[in-house]
Scaffold this motif. Structure first.
Motif, mmCIF file in Angstrom:
data_model
loop_
_atom_site.group_PDB
_atom_site.id
_atom_site.type_symbol
_atom_site.label_atom_id
_atom_site.label_comp_id
_atom_site.label_asym_id
_atom_site.label_seq_id
_atom_site.Cartn_x
_atom_site.Cartn_y
_atom_site.Cartn_z
ATOM 1 N N LEU A 171 -52.531 -70.137 66.605
ATOM 2 C CA LEU A 171 -51.608 -69.448 65.528
ATOM 3 C C LEU A 171 -51.613 -68.549 64.552
ATOM 4 O O LEU A 171 -50.501 -67.601 64.132
ATOM 5 N N GLU A 172 -53.279 -67.902 64.217
ATOM 6 C CA GLU A 172 -53.953 -67.270 63.258
ATOM 7 C C GLU A 172 -53.253 -65.874 64.390
ATOM 8 O O GLU A 172 -53.114 -65.021 63.672
ATOM 9 N N ASP A 173 -53.677 -66.013 65.855
ATOM 10 C CA ASP A 173 -52.958 -65.263 66.792
ATOM 11 C C ASP A 173 -51.728 -64.287 66.622
ATOM 12 O O ASP A 173 -51.596 -62.867 66.681
ATOM 13 N N GLU A 174 -51.177 -65.175 66.090
ATOM 14 C CA GLU A 174 -49.762 -64.684 66.481
ATOM 15 C C GLU A 174 -49.089 -63.536 65.597
ATOM 16 O O GLU A 174 -49.537 -64.378 64.033
ATOM 17 N N PRO A 175 -48.154 -62.613 65.669
ATOM 18 C CA PRO A 175 -48.027 -61.980 65.019
ATOM 19 C C PRO A 175 -47.527 -61.559 63.711
ATOM 20 O O PRO A 175 -47.234 -61.202 62.309
ATOM 21 N N ASP A 192 -52.675 -74.453 72.020
ATOM 22 C CA ASP A 192 -53.118 -73.353 73.937
ATOM 23 C C ASP A 192 -51.681 -72.900 74.354
ATOM 24 O O ASP A 192 -51.640 -72.114 75.256
ATOM 25 N N ASN A 193 -51.296 -74.116 74.130
ATOM 26 C CA ASN A 193 -49.616 -73.912 75.229
ATOM 27 C C ASN A 193 -49.139 -72.849 75.200
ATOM 28 O O ASN A 193 -47.906 -73.465 73.518
ATOM 29 N N ASP A 194 -48.695 -71.683 75.271
ATOM 30 C CA ASP A 194 -47.769 -71.012 74.967
ATOM 31 C C ASP A 194 -46.385 -71.013 74.320
ATOM 32 O O ASP A 194 -45.952 -70.840 73.434
ATOM 33 N N VAL A 244 -52.541 -66.977 75.261
ATOM 34 C CA VAL A 244 -53.975 -67.530 74.696
ATOM 35 C C VAL A 244 -54.590 -66.396 75.590
ATOM 36 O O VAL A 244 -55.816 -66.280 75.008
ATOM 37 N N LYS A 245 -54.374 -67.097 77.001
ATOM 38 C CA LYS A 245 -55.656 -66.577 77.775
ATOM 39 C C LYS A 245 -55.752 -65.084 77.784
ATOM 40 O O LYS A 245 -57.242 -63.865 77.646
ATOM 41 N N GLU A 246 -55.099 -64.139 77.837
ATOM 42 C CA GLU A 246 -54.513 -62.808 77.904
ATOM 43 C C GLU A 246 -55.234 -62.000 76.397
ATOM 44 O O GLU A 246 -55.862 -61.168 76.507
ATOM 45 N N ARG A 291 -58.627 -60.231 76.591
ATOM 46 C CA ARG A 291 -59.550 -58.456 75.568
ATOM 47 C C ARG A 291 -60.039 -58.796 74.761
ATOM 48 O O ARG A 291 -60.869 -57.981 74.253
ATOM 49 N N ASP A 292 -60.824 -59.458 73.712
ATOM 50 C CA ASP A 292 -61.103 -60.159 72.964
ATOM 51 C C ASP A 292 -62.450 -59.330 73.492
ATOM 52 O O ASP A 292 -63.929 -59.416 72.521
ATOM 53 N N PHE A 293 -63.023 -60.546 74.280
ATOM 54 C CA PHE A 293 -64.507 -60.785 75.067
ATOM 55 C C PHE A 293 -64.148 -58.883 75.176
ATOM 56 O O PHE A 293 -65.911 -58.725 74.985
ATOM 57 N N ASN A 294 -63.298 -58.053 75.986
ATOM 58 C CA ASN A 294 -63.759 -57.166 76.448
ATOM 59 C C ASN A 294 -63.480 -55.891 75.441
ATOM 60 O O ASN A 294 -64.760 -55.187 75.086
#
Length: 512
Positions: free
Chosen positions: A274-278, A451-453, A480-482, A486-489
């Motif tokens: 939720l926090e990652d949503e723009p 986590d379910n988009d 969520v997976k994307e 992205r953040d791990f990389n």
């Protein structure tokens, strides 16, 4: 047999978990089979593996960074605090009982060494590299005779140690020198490198301190890792400071979501998507005067639901939640938060608390009874409920996991929210959760529901529409997976640029 490297810290919360995740991703990128390991973890953030074992969330994140399915072998002992100096002890994914700190350290923890060594050896047989995480500080002299997570594990794995200090807190040089001074001489020889973490400012101006530290200790500084922003790696057991600092303020084009900051909050990572949503402004609120007038209220999971319900009453937050509901604002409860939404909670066997019975918030016609047997499963479910949150999603599949000792029975006027049709790969038919008659209050035992988009975006878009805003479509936001990949990389890029990875390979006896 795998090569090992271990991160130990000058104290807790110096960033060991994130650095382990970073090295797991770097070694994966470099073509190695790598796995994380932490012998003993103390955390309320946990996860359930495919076979129903419970483990610390930090090792799950590290496994994801390594491109692996999480396994309890990566965290054979988990301690989940239940109250003052008392924890539930979980070994190889299964609870073995509640113990006081004294009972655990004096009578139990050394008996787990065999399980820890067997878990580590199994991982060493399967992988090229094991990145091991310690806990707290190896210089806690009062615990050195019975500790099973720092230097005893380094000796067990026969591996070099990187000592991590958090410079953002101040006193990093003194903490490094002091830690080394308190170590046994043979253990001190294992420290092959020093990492200065969470650095802000100009690294060139810090060079005299590096020179001093290397001359004083005779140990190289293998990295000065910056305080990074702009991406997220899930925290082990502490809500990130920038999230806590997300204060009460009006933000244009943002949905105000309040998560109640319970004293025994567990699995707060449920709300990272939720926090990652723009279009979401997510706040954690533990005081009534900070509540405001949110668009959505979420009551999270808890390791001591009844005590946290007492907290809500004492602080006035219970009344704030009820008032928000009366205004027509939606309220969601996850696991312990779902139980709090009900009419009554009963703990006749004192499974979680000394309080046997307590009235809930009464927002759902439901009664919960705590039982000794813990349910820990990964689940697949379908949406069943009615009302605004569920309409248009009926029959849609969602995934997540359960960790609970309560059993809830719903009464008249409400319907189940989901039907669980698979638990840990086995077919089942279990009704889960509850939805109020008007559909604006619902609860579930399913962690990871956001986590379910499609489900998450549906909830957010519902609130957008009520505010008169156009809905966002899934293609406009990352899954969520994307987001996590992205953040791990990004994390790997930052750490690779700020640590001497070639030297770390040399320390481990491997080719870069």
């Amino acid at each position: 047999m795998a090569k090992c490297i271990m991160f130990q810290g000058t104290g807790s919360h110096v960033g060991k978990s994130v650095l382990v995740a970073a090295l797991c991703r770097i070694f994966l990128q470099d073509g190695y089979k790598v796995a994380p390991f932490k012998s003993q973890n103390m955390a309320l953030n946990s996860y359930v593996t495919k076979d129903g074992g419970e483990m610390g969330r930090a090792q799950v994140v590290q496994a994801e960074a390594a491109g692996l399915e999480p396994s309890v072998l990566m965290n054979p002992v988990l301690l989940k605090p239940t109250g003052q100096a008392t924890s539930q002890v979980i070994v190889l994914g299964k609870p073995v009982g509640n113990m006081s700190a004294q009972e655990y350290h004096r009578s139990y923890n050394m008996t787990a060494l065999g399980v820890i060594e067997e878990s580590l050896n199994k991982l060493k047989e399967q992988f090229d590299i094991i990145v091991i995480e310690g806990a707290g500080s190896p210089a806690e002299v009062n615990l050195q005779d019975t500790e099973i997570v720092n230097m005893r594990i380094a000796r067990m794995a026969d591996c070099p140690v990187l000592l991590v200090a958090d410079i953002d807190k101040g006193g990093a040089l003194a903490s490094v020198v002091g830690t080394l001074e308190l170590l046994d001489p043979d253990d001190r020889k294992r420290v092959a490198g020093i990492v200065i973490n969470k650095f802000r400012g100009d690294v060139k101006l810090f060079q005299p301190a590096v020179d001093f530290l290397e001359k004083k200790t005779g140990i190289p500084v293998v990295g000065i890792v910056p305080y990074f922003t702009g991406f997220r790696v899930q925290e082990e057991d502490t809500i990130p400071e920038d999230t806590l600092e997300a204060g009460l303020k009006e933000l244009p084009n943002k949905i105000d979501v309040v998560v109640i900051q319970l004293p025994h909050i567990s699995n707060f990572t449920d709300f990272d998507p939720l926090e990652d949503e723009p279009d979401v402004h997510l706040r954690y609120v533990g005081k009534a005067d900070k509540f405001g007038d949110p668009d959505l209220v979420i009551i999270p999971g808890s390791k001591n639901t009844i005590q946290d319900l007492v907290f809500l009453e004492k602080t006035g937050l219970a009344q704030k939640i009820i008032e928000s509901r009366k205004k027509g604002k939606p309220v969601i409860g996850i696991c312990g938060g779902f139980q709090i939404l009900g009419k009554e909670l009963h703990d006749p066997l004192h499974t979680e608390s000394e309080i046997e019975s307590l009235k809930g918030l009464g927002l759902l016609n439901m009664v919960t009874v705590f039982e000794p047997e813990k349910i820990t499963t990964q689940v697949q479910a379908e949406v069943l409920g009615h009302g605004c949150f569920m309409e248009g999603l009926t029959g849609q599949k969602v995934t997540g996991y359960e960790i609970h000792m309560g059993r809830s029975t719903i009464g008249e006027g409400i319907l189940p929210a989901f039907r669980i049709f698979e638990r840990s790969t086995r077919e089942t038919n279990v009704l889960d959760g509850a939805v109020s008659e008007d559909g604006r209050v619902f609860g579930t035992y399913i962690h990871g529901i956001f986590d379910n988009d499609a489900f998450r975006r549906h909830v957010i878009n519902l609130i957008r529409e009520e505010k008169g805003w156009e809905p966002l479509v899934e293609d406009e936001v990352l899954t969520v997976k994307e987001q996590r990949e992205r953040d791990f990389n990004k994390l790997a890029d930052v750490v690779r640029a700020s640590m001497n990875i070639d030297l770390i390979y040399k320390i481990m006896g491997l080719e870069a």
